[in-house]
Design an enzyme around this catalytic site. Structure first.
Site, PDB file in Angstrom:
ATOM      1  N   ASP A  88      -9.102  11.361  -2.491  1.00 11.43           N
ATOM      2  CA  ASP A  88      -7.227  11.679  -2.954  1.00 11.43           C
ATOM      3  C   ASP A  88      -7.226  12.925  -4.033  1.00 11.43           C
ATOM      4  OD1 ASP A  88      -4.713  11.372  -3.071  1.00 11.43           O
ATOM      5  OD2 ASP A  88      -4.892   9.010  -3.920  1.00 11.43           O
ATOM      6  N   TRP A  94      -4.516  -1.982  -3.923  1.00 13.51           N
ATOM      7  CA  TRP A  94      -4.258  -1.233  -6.096  1.00 13.51           C
ATOM      8  C   TRP A  94      -3.728  -2.009  -6.152  1.00 13.51           C
ATOM      9  CZ3 TRP A  94      -2.077   0.962  -8.804  1.00 13.51           C
ATOM     10  CH2 TRP A  94      -2.729   1.550 -10.273  1.00 13.51           C
ATOM     11  N   LYS A 109       3.255   2.998  -0.132  1.00 18.76           N
ATOM     12  CA  LYS A 109       3.222   2.457  -1.876  1.00 18.76           C
ATOM     13  C   LYS A 109       5.292   1.957  -1.339  1.00 18.76           C
ATOM     14  CE  LYS A 109       0.915   4.528  -4.190  1.00 18.76           C
ATOM     15  NZ  LYS A 109      -0.483   5.162  -3.647  1.00 18.76           N
TER      16      LYS A 109
HETATM   17  C1  0XW Z   1      -5.141   4.805  -6.447  1.00 17.88           C
HETATM   18  N1  0XW Z   1      -3.393   4.286  -6.498  1.00 17.88           N
HETATM   19  C2  0XW Z   1      -3.219   3.528  -5.543  1.00 17.88           C
HETATM   20  C3  0XW Z   1      -2.691   3.595  -7.807  1.00 17.88           C
HETATM   21  C4  0XW Z   1      -2.210   5.200  -8.534  1.00 17.88           C
HETATM   22  O1  0XW Z   1      -0.833   4.353  -8.142  1.00 17.88           O
HETATM   23  C5  0XW Z   1      -2.490   6.472  -7.583  1.00 17.88           C
HETATM   24  C6  0XW Z   1      -2.419   6.249  -6.689  1.00 17.88           C
HETATM   25  C7  0XW Z   1      -2.659   6.792  -5.006  1.00 17.88           C
HETATM   26  O2  0XW Z   1      -3.977   6.575  -3.945  1.00 17.88           O
HETATM   27  O3  0XW Z   1      -2.492   7.699  -5.477  1.00 17.88           O
HETATM   28 MG    MG Z   2      -3.046   8.051  -2.845  1.00 21.89          MG
END
Ligand code: 0XW
Ligand code: MG
Length: 375
Positions: A198, A325, A270
């Site tokens: 990422d 996450w 998200k």
């Molecule tokens: C690893 N995450 C899910 C945590 C932070 O919000 C950043 C994010 C990502 O994947 O960019």
């Molecule tokens: Mg990401």
């Protein structure tokens, strides 16, 4: 049931190790905004929005509170259980600002659950059966940029602790360092553990192409390598890895474009970015119809955000669900009195038992509301 008041609380969440670092942005403290939707029935629902600082995406904490102040008065008197109408009212009152609307939308789902005695995951269609693990969802870990040796050591430790998916942060340094790190992790990766690199927008399209060629032999996904959807469009046919779009998947319409134009083979999804559970439910269903995998996360946030994402994550078709996450392992302190705590156990997060989100916030932790809206 009618909304009689909307209260807004502000709370700081500290990063446990002092710093959370990505390619082009980092955070030490997270400014989170919690919304309490109060009703004439005596029930309250809660939702939260917590941008990852002010540089991860265009969203920022003060912006969330300003946007909530814009829409909240228009919702007083509405039935919070009618989430379609609530979202429509928010959208005709204020264009955009999904991340602010998300907190209100989630609070309405929480209320719907509390009013009916159902968990949010059941209202969303039901948690997929997890005979092997009980009622829990898979979590994953994002390893911050470091040396190849320490990144590989962290990958071993995480797998020993039950994690079955890993993300390695890349970008913001010479590409050769990223390649060395990912190679080192690939060496210690156990069978069946998916890996993503990422870059959080930190690469050019050229970097992504060079990286993909150099790591052609390693099965992995590139997560949000470049800054914009248009840059990602250039990668099609030029790289050997699938692309998961994260920061650029800004709303339901963009998700459809990214899939139909062959830009995204997966998403780092998200909750707040797309506007809450109502809109995320649409994303989930579109991804299922098109066979597109995704994670179900949020940028940061406390127990309320964590609960909302795991409720939704549990309802994603297992073959397409990459995991959730949550910020709990990276954050000092929580604000919920709910037991058990919403936290990963052996790489999985148990679902709260409900009703609603199943989170009982300790209002004392937040102090008095920063704002309140009535008629
Ligand atoms: C690893 N995450 C899910 C945590 C932070 O919000 C950043 C994010 C990502 O994947 O960019
Ligand atoms: Mg990401």
């Amino acid at each position: 049931m009618k909304i009689s008041e909307i209260r807004v609380y502000q709370h700081d969440l500290a990063v446990s190790d002092g710093l959370y670092r990505m390619s082009i942005s980092q955070v030490e403290t997270l400014d989170t905004t919690v919304v309490e939707v109060v009703t004439d029935s005596g029930l309250s629902g809660f939702g939260e929005t917590c941008p990852l600082g002010s540089a991860y995406q265009p969203q920022f904490a003060a912006g969330a509170r300003a946007a909530i102040a814009e829409v909240a008065p228009s919702l007083i008197g509405m039935d919070p259980r009618l989430v379609g109408l609530i979202n429509e009212r928010m959208d005709v009152t204020l264009n955009g600002h999904n991340y602010a609307k998300a907190a209100i939308d989630v609070a309405c789902w929480d209320l719907m659950g509390k009013a009916t005695g159902a968990r949010v995951c059941d209202l969303l269609g039901g948690a997929h059966s997890t005979e092997v693990h009980g009622e829990s969802v898979r979590s994953y870990w994002g390893i911050m940029p470091a040396t190849p040796e320490s990144t590989a050591a962290k990958a071993v430790e995480l797998q020993d602790n039950g994690y079955t998916r890993l993300q390695v942060k890349t970008g913001g340094r010479p590409l050769a360092d990223d390649i060395a790190c990912v190679r080192a992790v690939a060496e210690v990766l156990r069978p069946g553990v998916p890996l993503t690199a990422d870059a959080n927008r930190g690469w050019t399209a050229r970097d992504a192409i060079e990286f993909s060629i150099a790591c052609r032999d390693i099965p992995l996904a590139l997560e949000q390598p470049c800054a914009t959807l248009e840059e990602h469009r250039q990668l099609s046919g030029r790289i050997s890895h699938p692309v998961f779009i994260d920061e650029s998947a800004v709303d339901v319409a963009t998700v459809i474009t990214a899939i139909t134009d062959g830009i995204a083979q997966g998403f780092g999804m998200k909750l707040s970015r797309v506007g809450g559970l109502t809109k995320l439910r649409a994303v989930r269903d579109i991804c299922e119809a098109k066979g597109i995998p995704s994670t179900i996360d949020d940028t940061w946030g406390g127990d309320l955000t964590a609960a909302a994402t795991i409720h939704m994550g549990s309802t994603v078709k297992p073959a397409l669900y990459e995991g959730t996450w949550i910020s709990e392992p990276y954050t000092d302190g929580g604000y919920a009195t709910t037991t058990p705590k919403i936290a990963p156990v052996n790489g999985r997060i148990p679902l709260p038992t409900g009703p609603g989100l199943g989170v009982e916030p300790d209002l004392e932790v937040w102090g008095p509301p920063a704002a309140a809206f009535t008629d």
